[in-house]
Scaffold this motif. Structure first.
Motif, PDB file in Angstrom:
ATOM      1  N   MET A 145       0.853  -1.167   0.000  1.00 49.29           N
ATOM      2  CA  MET A 145       0.000   0.000   0.000  1.00 49.29           C
ATOM      3  C   MET A 145       0.902   1.235   0.000  1.00 49.29           C
ATOM      4  N   SER A 146       0.592   2.195  -0.846  1.00 48.95           N
ATOM      5  CA  SER A 146       1.445   3.366  -0.979  1.00 48.95           C
ATOM      6  C   SER A 146       1.299   4.305   0.217  1.00 48.95           C
ATOM      7  N   GLU A 147       2.319   5.110   0.416  1.00 48.32           N
ATOM      8  CA  GLU A 147       2.323   6.046   1.548  1.00 48.32           C
ATOM      9  C   GLU A 147       1.157   7.033   1.489  1.00 48.32           C
ATOM     10  N   PRO A 148       0.829   7.622   0.330  1.00 45.76           N
ATOM     11  CA  PRO A 148      -0.315   8.540   0.293  1.00 45.76           C
ATOM     12  C   PRO A 148      -1.629   7.869   0.687  1.00 45.76           C
ATOM     13  N   VAL A 149      -1.805   6.597   0.312  1.00 43.77           N
ATOM     14  CA  VAL A 149      -3.030   5.886   0.673  1.00 43.77           C
ATOM     15  C   VAL A 149      -3.079   5.676   2.178  1.00 43.77           C
ATOM     16  N   ARG A 150      -1.974   5.264   2.763  1.00 44.30           N
ATOM     17  CA  ARG A 150      -1.916   5.066   4.218  1.00 44.30           C
ATOM     18  C   ARG A 150      -2.143   6.375   4.952  1.00 44.30           C
ATOM     19  N   ARG A 151      -1.517   7.422   4.476  1.00 41.05           N
ATOM     20  CA  ARG A 151      -1.673   8.731   5.103  1.00 41.05           C
ATOM     21  C   ARG A 151      -3.118   9.195   4.985  1.00 41.05           C
ATOM     22  N   GLY A 152      -3.722   8.949   3.841  1.00 45.30           N
ATOM     23  CA  GLY A 152      -5.119   9.326   3.644  1.00 45.30           C
ATOM     24  C   GLY A 152      -6.043   8.582   4.594  1.00 45.30           C
ATOM     25  N   ARG A 153      -5.783   7.308   4.798  1.00 45.86           N
ATOM     26  CA  ARG A 153      -6.592   6.524   5.734  1.00 45.86           C
ATOM     27  C   ARG A 153      -6.425   7.034   7.158  1.00 45.86           C
ATOM     28  N   THR A 154      -5.209   7.389   7.524  1.00 45.65           N
ATOM     29  CA  THR A 154      -4.954   7.904   8.858  1.00 45.65           C
ATOM     30  C   THR A 154      -5.698   9.212   9.072  1.00 45.65           C
ATOM     31  N   VAL A 155      -5.603  10.095   8.108  1.00 44.92           N
ATOM     32  CA  VAL A 155      -6.285  11.381   8.215  1.00 44.92           C
ATOM     33  C   VAL A 155      -7.789  11.167   8.277  1.00 44.92           C
ATOM     34  N   LEU A 156      -8.301  10.234   7.500  1.00 47.73           N
ATOM     35  CA  LEU A 156      -9.726   9.932   7.527  1.00 47.73           C
ATOM     36  C   LEU A 156     -10.151   9.456   8.906  1.00 47.73           C
TER      37      LEU A 156
ATOM     38  N   LEU B  30      -5.389  11.522  17.755  1.00 53.21           N
ATOM     39  CA  LEU B  30      -4.045  11.890  17.309  1.00 53.21           C
ATOM     40  C   LEU B  30      -2.990  11.142  18.122  1.00 53.21           C
ATOM     41  N   SER B  31      -3.163  11.097  19.419  1.00 49.91           N
ATOM     42  CA  SER B  31      -2.215  10.393  20.275  1.00 49.91           C
ATOM     43  C   SER B  31      -2.173   8.905  19.950  1.00 49.91           C
ATOM     44  N   TYR B  32      -3.336   8.307  19.709  1.00 49.17           N
ATOM     45  CA  TYR B  32      -3.392   6.888  19.362  1.00 49.17           C
ATOM     46  C   TYR B  32      -2.652   6.613  18.054  1.00 49.17           C
ATOM     47  N   ILE B  33      -2.894   7.450  17.059  1.00 49.12           N
ATOM     48  CA  ILE B  33      -2.230   7.269  15.764  1.00 49.12           C
ATOM     49  C   ILE B  33      -0.723   7.427  15.910  1.00 49.12           C
ATOM     50  N   GLU B  34      -0.295   8.448  16.625  1.00 51.15           N
ATOM     51  CA  GLU B  34       1.150   8.677  16.789  1.00 51.15           C
ATOM     52  C   GLU B  34       1.816   7.526  17.535  1.00 51.15           C
ATOM     53  N   GLY B  35       1.112   6.908  18.463  1.00 52.70           N
ATOM     54  CA  GLY B  35       1.703   5.824  19.237  1.00 52.70           C
ATOM     55  C   GLY B  35       1.578   4.447  18.625  1.00 52.70           C
ATOM     56  N   ASN B  36       0.613   4.259  17.714  1.00 52.67           N
ATOM     57  CA  ASN B  36       0.328   2.907  17.248  1.00 52.67           C
ATOM     58  C   ASN B  36       0.356   2.709  15.741  1.00 52.67           C
ATOM     59  N   TYR B  37       0.436   3.756  14.986  1.00 57.12           N
ATOM     60  CA  TYR B  37       0.429   3.589  13.532  1.00 57.12           C
ATOM     61  C   TYR B  37       1.725   2.915  13.090  1.00 57.12           C
ATOM     62  N   VAL B  38       1.661   2.119  12.034  1.00 54.03           N
ATOM     63  CA  VAL B  38       2.798   1.296  11.629  1.00 54.03           C
ATOM     64  C   VAL B  38       3.985   2.093  11.106  1.00 54.03           C
TER      65      VAL B  38
ATOM     66  N   LEU C 231       4.612   9.288  11.229  1.00 58.76           N
ATOM     67  CA  LEU C 231       4.004  10.375  10.471  1.00 58.76           C
ATOM     68  C   LEU C 231       4.326  11.678  11.180  1.00 58.76           C
ATOM     69  N   SER C 232       4.602  12.697  10.415  1.00 62.08           N
ATOM     70  CA  SER C 232       4.911  13.971  11.056  1.00 62.08           C
ATOM     71  C   SER C 232       3.625  14.609  11.569  1.00 62.08           C
ATOM     72  N   GLU C 233       3.751  15.333  12.674  1.00 59.82           N
ATOM     73  CA  GLU C 233       2.594  16.044  13.222  1.00 59.82           C
ATOM     74  C   GLU C 233       2.066  17.055  12.213  1.00 59.82           C
ATOM     75  N   THR C 234       2.963  17.657  11.461  1.00 56.36           N
ATOM     76  CA  THR C 234       2.546  18.640  10.457  1.00 56.36           C
ATOM     77  C   THR C 234       1.648  17.996   9.409  1.00 56.36           C
ATOM     78  N   ASP C 235       2.041  16.822   8.910  1.00 56.87           N
ATOM     79  CA  ASP C 235       1.216  16.127   7.917  1.00 56.87           C
ATOM     80  C   ASP C 235      -0.153  15.777   8.491  1.00 56.87           C
ATOM     81  N   LEU C 236      -0.179  15.319   9.736  1.00 53.61           N
ATOM     82  CA  LEU C 236      -1.452  14.980  10.364  1.00 53.61           C
ATOM     83  C   LEU C 236      -2.328  16.215  10.571  1.00 53.61           C
ATOM     84  N   MET C 237      -1.741  17.305  11.026  1.00 53.93           N
ATOM     85  CA  MET C 237      -2.519  18.530  11.266  1.00 53.93           C
ATOM     86  C   MET C 237      -3.050  19.117   9.961  1.00 53.93           C
ATOM     87  N   TYR C 238      -2.206  19.165   8.949  1.00 56.25           N
ATOM     88  CA  TYR C 238      -2.657  19.700   7.658  1.00 56.25           C
ATOM     89  C   TYR C 238      -3.719  18.794   7.047  1.00 56.25           C
ATOM     90  N   GLY C 239      -3.565  17.482   7.204  1.00 55.82           N
ATOM     91  CA  GLY C 239      -4.565  16.555   6.706  1.00 55.82           C
ATOM     92  C   GLY C 239      -5.897  16.724   7.426  1.00 55.82           C
TER      93      GLY C 239
END
Length: 88
Positions: free
Chosen positions: A1-12, A46-54, A57-65
């Protein structure tokens, strides 16, 4: 799975949790919503994703997403623009 897809799922996931907080937040006695309660849902996700995502991810990417997701539910003319997209 590509990084943009994973990032998109996380942001979703972050946005879905945030939206759930907005919908189910209990009103205060004066009939107003407590904005800190809504932000609590966001910070927990946000805390769960930062601690458990595989992947890291930068906080900036998560906040902008998250900001992009918030404006995506608005009218077609509203859009979040990060500093890189507005640099001329």
């Amino acid at each position: 799975m590509s990084e943009p897809v994973r990032r998109g799922r996380t942001v979703l996931l972050v946005l879905a949790a945030f939206a759930g907080g907005l919908i189910f937040a209990r009103p205060l006695s004066a009939g107003r919503f407590n904005p800190y309660q809504k932000l609590g849902v966001f910070t927990k996700v946000l805390s769960y994703i930062e601690g458990n995502y595989v992947e890291d991810l930068s906080e900036t990417d998560l906040m902008y997403g998250a900001a992009r997701g918030l404006t995506d539910v608005l009218d077609p003319h509203s859009r979040f623009m990060d500093p890189e997209s507005t640099a001329g």
